[in-house]
Design an enzyme around this catalytic site. Structure first.
Site, PDB file in Angstrom:
ATOM      1  N   ILE A   7       0.782  -1.090   0.063  1.00  0.00           N
ATOM      2  CA  ILE A   7       0.032   0.073  -0.033  1.00  0.00           C
ATOM      3  C   ILE A   7       0.913   1.240   0.029  1.00  0.00           C
ATOM      4  O   ILE A   7       0.682   2.158  -0.570  1.00  0.00           O
ATOM      5  CB  ILE A   7      -1.005   0.113   1.220  1.00  0.00           C
ATOM      6  CG1 ILE A   7      -1.881  -1.267   0.985  1.00  0.00           C
ATOM      7  CG2 ILE A   7      -1.769   1.152   1.149  1.00  0.00           C
ATOM      8  CD1 ILE A   7      -2.958  -1.532   2.142  1.00  0.00           C
TER       9      ILE A   7
ATOM     10  N   TYR B  60      -3.974  -8.157  15.939  1.00  0.00           N
ATOM     11  CA  TYR B  60      -3.596  -7.198  14.883  1.00  0.00           C
ATOM     12  C   TYR B  60      -4.454  -5.806  15.029  1.00  0.00           C
ATOM     13  O   TYR B  60      -4.026  -4.807  15.165  1.00  0.00           O
ATOM     14  CB  TYR B  60      -3.738  -7.540  13.515  1.00  0.00           C
ATOM     15  CG  TYR B  60      -3.783  -6.744  12.406  1.00  0.00           C
ATOM     16  CD1 TYR B  60      -2.851  -5.858  12.185  1.00  0.00           C
ATOM     17  CD2 TYR B  60      -4.898  -6.357  11.627  1.00  0.00           C
ATOM     18  CE1 TYR B  60      -2.716  -4.703  11.291  1.00  0.00           C
ATOM     19  CE2 TYR B  60      -4.851  -5.757  10.405  1.00  0.00           C
ATOM     20  CZ  TYR B  60      -3.720  -4.592  10.305  1.00  0.00           C
ATOM     21  OH  TYR B  60      -3.692  -3.739   9.432  1.00  0.00           O
TER      22      TYR B  60
ATOM     23  N   PHE C   8     -10.964  -1.490   4.867  1.00  0.00           N
ATOM     24  CA  PHE C   8     -11.584  -2.538   5.219  1.00  0.00           C
ATOM     25  C   PHE C   8     -10.724  -3.418   4.058  1.00  0.00           C
ATOM     26  O   PHE C   8      -9.427  -3.322   4.050  1.00  0.00           O
ATOM     27  CB  PHE C   8     -13.030  -2.696   4.594  1.00  0.00           C
ATOM     28  CG  PHE C   8     -13.742  -2.153   5.645  1.00  0.00           C
ATOM     29  CD1 PHE C   8     -13.671  -0.731   6.299  1.00  0.00           C
ATOM     30  CD2 PHE C   8     -14.655  -2.939   6.269  1.00  0.00           C
ATOM     31  CE1 PHE C   8     -14.320  -0.312   7.323  1.00  0.00           C
ATOM     32  CE2 PHE C   8     -15.553  -2.624   7.556  1.00  0.00           C
ATOM     33  CZ  PHE C   8     -15.200  -1.368   7.931  1.00  0.00           C
TER      34      PHE C   8
HETATM   35  N1  UFG Z   1      -9.653 -16.616   3.345  1.00  0.00           N
HETATM   36  C1  UFG Z   1      -9.849 -17.904   2.880  1.00  0.00           C
HETATM   37  N2  UFG Z   1      -8.672 -18.526   2.360  1.00  0.00           N
HETATM   38  C2  UFG Z   1      -7.611 -18.137   2.266  1.00  0.00           C
HETATM   39  C3  UFG Z   1      -7.278 -16.614   2.455  1.00  0.00           C
HETATM   40  C4  UFG Z   1      -8.414 -16.055   3.146  1.00  0.00           C
HETATM   41  O1  UFG Z   1     -10.804 -18.343   3.104  1.00  0.00           O
HETATM   42  O2  UFG Z   1      -6.441 -18.630   1.567  1.00  0.00           O
HETATM   43  C5  UFG Z   1     -10.614 -15.751   3.873  1.00  0.00           C
HETATM   44  C6  UFG Z   1     -10.153 -15.320   5.337  1.00  0.00           C
HETATM   45  O3  UFG Z   1     -10.754 -16.290   6.316  1.00  0.00           O
HETATM   46  C7  UFG Z   1     -11.367 -14.070   5.274  1.00  0.00           C
HETATM   47  C8  UFG Z   1     -11.346 -13.621   3.973  1.00  0.00           C
HETATM   48  O4  UFG Z   1     -10.896 -14.546   3.201  1.00  0.00           O
HETATM   49  O5  UFG Z   1     -12.594 -14.643   5.730  1.00  0.00           O
HETATM   50  C9  UFG Z   1     -10.365 -12.495   3.771  1.00  0.00           C
HETATM   51  O6  UFG Z   1      -9.235 -12.766   4.229  1.00  0.00           O
HETATM   52  P1  UFG Z   1      -7.836 -11.959   4.015  1.00  0.00           P
HETATM   53  O7  UFG Z   1      -6.849 -12.644   4.729  1.00  0.00           O
HETATM   54  O8  UFG Z   1      -7.619 -11.587   2.655  1.00  0.00           O
HETATM   55  O9  UFG Z   1      -8.083 -10.613   4.669  1.00  0.00           O
HETATM   56  P2  UFG Z   1      -8.813 -10.310   6.247  1.00  0.00           P
HETATM   57  O10 UFG Z   1     -10.066  -9.931   6.268  1.00  0.00           O
HETATM   58  O11 UFG Z   1      -8.178 -11.219   7.316  1.00  0.00           O
HETATM   59  O12 UFG Z   1      -7.806  -8.859   6.539  1.00  0.00           O
HETATM   60  C10 UFG Z   1      -7.666  -7.829   5.474  1.00  0.00           C
HETATM   61  C11 UFG Z   1      -6.114  -7.247   6.094  1.00  0.00           C
HETATM   62  C12 UFG Z   1      -6.347  -6.508   7.453  1.00  0.00           C
HETATM   63  C13 UFG Z   1      -7.537  -5.866   7.379  1.00  0.00           C
HETATM   64  C14 UFG Z   1      -8.926  -6.581   7.118  1.00  0.00           C
HETATM   65  C15 UFG Z   1     -10.127  -5.537   7.070  1.00  0.00           C
HETATM   66  O13 UFG Z   1      -5.255  -8.208   5.967  1.00  0.00           O
HETATM   67  O14 UFG Z   1      -5.397  -5.775   7.424  1.00  0.00           O
HETATM   68  O15 UFG Z   1      -8.725  -7.019   5.768  1.00  0.00           O
HETATM   69  O16 UFG Z   1     -11.214  -6.374   6.843  1.00  0.00           O
HETATM   70  F1  UFG Z   1      -7.761  -5.428   8.754  1.00  0.00           F
END
Ligand code: UFG
Length: 329
Positions: free
Chosen positions: A12, A141, A169
């Protein structure tokens, strides 16, 4: 105007540097390459390699450069990792911000735009989430980012710093000219993970739980294009420079997509069938996060233009298929 971008070689942060330079700002970058890449650096930005947790290093940069404002992206940001290595997050995120704020105090820098997260909200009943919702993080986090916001608030009382905290988000996509994009090792974010599977770099994608209380049982997230996200940072800098009060804004799109919907959209965009496996829930994951971004639109005049999930995925795919090994040549 001289803007200091902390973490300007990361995903970012590097987009911020490029967009600031496009708009004629002078940019100074600090990065320690923990997750950033030398090739993501803008060739015309003044670059200092080092760690924000080093007082001596930070002092040396602030002595050389006259800084008018700071964009702070230098932090660890993985929900899953933060649950197994919480102290890494308190050290880099919270202690790192401690040093940044000391420098602002000592060198009289008044304005900071801070990279915060929807993870501060934790599980919420009411969607979309507004900035008034009570923050109750479900992972380390989010807890560290909330702490960093509070630190800035207390410093404002003590030495008149002004901050804008932007609660992102789910950020995705890449610069439209294809020069820079997302490249993490290992990759854990949903959209790039699916793209790695599309490129044959992993054999399948695992959905982390399909028994959540959502329409198809998989987690729902609100995705935002990285270039729209950075526009909001530049508007926030402008807002502070024009006397705006310290403030907190959500950056999202008011709409959510489930993990299964994202996988389907990537399959369509790439034309590649991606094997999918259903796995266990991932610790710390809230079931649903959707932003109300109304406040950023009203107060900052933010006008995101790359708002469809198809556009976000198209730009992400454009980067990934031309850089199957990321920045590695
Ligand atoms: N997911 C899967 N399989 C994967 C990767 C992710 O099912 O291989 C799911 C996760 O469980 C989650 C969704 O996809 O439900 C999104 O996961 P991400 O890891 O892409 O993102 P997060 O929502 O965990 O977190 C991201 C950023 C954070 C931020 C957050 C805010 O990494 O910094 O979005 O919503 F805080």
């Amino acid at each position: 105007m001289n803007i200091l971008v902390l973490g300007g070689a990361g995903y970012i942060g590097s987009h911020a540097v490029h967009q600031l330079m496009d708009k004629g700002y002078e940019v100074v970058v600090i990065d320690n390459f923990q997750t950033g890449h030398r090739d993501a650096l803008h060739p015309k930005a003044r670059f200092y390699e080092g760690d924000i947790r080093s007082r001596e290093f930070m002092r040396s940069v602030f002595e050389k450069e006259k800084i008018d404002g700071i964009l702070h992206f230098a932090a660890n940001s993985l929900v899953g990792e933060s649950m197994t290595e919480p102290l890494k997050y308190f050290d880099n995120n919270v202690y790192g911000t401690q040093i940044v704020l000391e420098m602002m105090r000592d060198f009289g820098v008044k304005h900071i735009v801070f990279s915060s997260t929807a993870a501060v909200y934790g599980g919420q009943e009411v969607m979309p989430i507004t900035e008034e919702a009570i923050a109750k993080p479900t992972n380390t986090y989010g807890e560290t980012k909330l702490t960093m916001e509070k630190m800035m608030g207390w410093c404002e009382h003590a030495f008149d710093l002004k901050y804008v905290s932007l609660r992102y988000f789910n950020v995705a996509g890449a610069r439209q000219d294809g020069k820079i994009g997302e490249d993490h090792h290992p990759e854990t974010h949903l959209i790039p993970v699916i793209m790695e599977a599309a490129l044959g770099k992993r054999s399948e994608i695992t959905v982390f739980g399909d028994d959540y209380d959502t329409t198809d049982g998989t987690c729902i997230r609100d995705y935002i294009h990285v270039e729209d996200l950075i526009e909001a940072h530049i508007l926030a800098l402008d807002y502070l420079q024009h006397g705006g009060e310290s403030n907190i804004f959500n950056l999202g799109s008011n709409q959510g997509f489930s993990v299964k919907e994202i996988i389907e959209t990537v399959k369509q965009a790439t034309g590649i069938d991606i094997p999918v496996k259903i796995g266990e829930r991932r610790a710390g994951d809230p079931s649903k996060l959707i932003a109300s971004a109304t406040k950023a639109k009203h107060v900052l005049g933010w006008n995101p233009t790359k708002t469809t999930i198809e556009q976000i995925i198209k730009d992400a795919w454009n980067w990934h298929r031309h850089h199957p090994n990321g920045f590695q040549r």
